[in-house]
Design an enzyme around this catalytic site. Structure first.
Site, PDB file in Angstrom:
ATOM      1  N   ASP A  68       0.809  -1.215   0.000  1.00 42.02           N
ATOM      2  CA  ASP A  68       0.000   0.000   0.000  1.00 42.02           C
ATOM      3  C   ASP A  68       0.844   1.267   0.000  1.00 42.02           C
ATOM      4  OD1 ASP A  68      -2.136  -1.722   0.235  1.00 42.02           O
ATOM      5  OD2 ASP A  68      -2.949  -0.804   2.055  1.00 42.02           O
ATOM      6  N   ASP A  69       0.219   2.347  -0.466  1.00 48.17           N
ATOM      7  CA  ASP A  69       0.687   3.730  -0.295  1.00 48.17           C
ATOM      8  C   ASP A  69       1.801   4.171  -1.234  1.00 48.17           C
ATOM      9  OD1 ASP A  69      -1.161   3.728   1.705  1.00 48.17           O
ATOM     10  OD2 ASP A  69       0.270   3.840   3.359  1.00 48.17           O
ATOM     11  N   HIS A 119      -6.111   2.974  -4.251  1.00 49.49           N
ATOM     12  CA  HIS A 119      -6.054   3.214  -2.804  1.00 49.49           C
ATOM     13  C   HIS A 119      -6.397   4.670  -2.487  1.00 49.49           C
ATOM     14  CE1 HIS A 119      -5.086   1.975   1.213  1.00 49.49           C
ATOM     15  NE2 HIS A 119      -3.973   2.667   1.330  1.00 49.49           N
ATOM     16  N   HIS A 123      -5.357   9.437   0.429  1.00 55.51           N
ATOM     17  CA  HIS A 123      -5.337   8.622   1.647  1.00 55.51           C
ATOM     18  C   HIS A 123      -6.182   9.212   2.789  1.00 55.51           C
ATOM     19  CE1 HIS A 123      -3.726   5.882   4.739  1.00 55.51           C
ATOM     20  NE2 HIS A 123      -3.280   5.158   3.736  1.00 55.51           N
ATOM     21  N   HIS A 213       3.696  -2.489   3.021  1.00 57.78           N
ATOM     22  CA  HIS A 213       3.722  -1.126   2.483  1.00 57.78           C
ATOM     23  C   HIS A 213       4.978  -0.887   1.649  1.00 57.78           C
ATOM     24  CE1 HIS A 213       0.754  -0.714   5.684  1.00 57.78           C
ATOM     25  NE2 HIS A 213       0.294   0.350   5.046  1.00 57.78           N
TER      26      HIS A 213
END
Length: 258
Positions: A68-69, A119, A123, A213
């Site tokens: 993620d991210d 995603h 955020h 991540h």
């Protein structure tokens, strides 16, 4: 003194009664109130079968690595190098603003055969926002992804893993699959690679979706994430146990794109 004591007891009873009434009001409110409550993804999976997933088929020998991210040049390059060395695929849930800043990394991971999921753009905690914010975040990001690698991803992962039932309904209408996880490495906390490894090896089972991540906290000047190093032990150990690494869409048997 006795009167003051009795008065204090009465005030206490009144406060408790008011608190209980508030709880009952939440529990017995109308449908609009109930669907606005943030719900963990495992509970939503029960309510929205075939739309929300936190793991795959528990009778298979397949597992999925997810990141993620990103794309984040501080960490994505390291992760891609390790995945390439071990010849395994992964699914990357990317942020639109980071794709805008680092489109070449998205192109590289796509060309390497990895999968891309949405995603959001920035955020946010979507469960605290409106349906309009949700749709704007999702749509803006998928447009950026399509402009970069040629397709709009169907897979979506909400930041922090919380949504409302109403939001899941909107995502379903937008033809998205909501993807959670059942193994959380907590690698964003900067824990050592060995601890990340132990968390995965102790928690994984057939059908697991592993959360890692490849992007650091935007508010932290020098974030530390050691998941790339952990892959050197995680991948061969799980393979030795008979597990096969696949993308999320393959694990769930769904299309990766709209």
């Amino acid at each position: 003194m006795r009167k003051k004591g009795i008065l204090a007891i009465l005030v206490f009873i009144i406060c408790i009664s008011a608190g209980l009434s508030g709880v009952q009001a939440v529990g017995s409110g109308n449908e609009k109130t109930s669907v606005r409550q943030a719900v963990p993804l495992p509970a939503l999976q029960t309510q929205f079968p075939g739309v929300v997933f936190v793991k795959g088929d528990s009778t298979s020998n397949q597992v999925a690595l997810t990141f993620d991210d990103g794309p984040d040049p501080r960490f994505t390059e390291q992760v891609l190098t390790k995945l390439d060395q071990h010849h395994v695929p992964a699914t990357f849930f990317v942020l639109g603003k980071r794709v805008e800043a680092n489109p070449e990394l998205l192109v590289r991971l796509n060309q390497a055969g990895h999968e891309v999921g949405n995603h959001t753009f920035s955020h946010p905690n979507l469960s605290e926002g409106s349906l309009e914010q949700l749709e704007a975040e999702v749509t803006k990001t998928e447009e950026i992804i399509e402009a970069t690698i040629g397709y709009r991803p169907r897979l979506f992962r909400p930041p922090y893993g919380f949504l409302t039932a109403e939001q899941v309904g909107r995502l379903q209408a937008l033809n998205h699959i909501v993807v959670g996880w059942d193994v959380d490495t907590l690698d964003w906390q900067g824990i050592p690679a060995q601890e990340v490894t132990e968390t995965v090896l102790q928690g994984v089972e057939s059908g697991s979706i592993i959360l890692m991540h490849d992007g650091g906290d935007v508010d932290t000047p020098n974030p530390e994430i050691y998941s790339a190093d952990a892959l050197d032990e995680i991948i061969p150990e799980l393979q030795s146990q008979g597990y096969t690494f696949v993308t999320v869409s393959e694990l769930l048997g769904v299309s990766r794109e709209k």
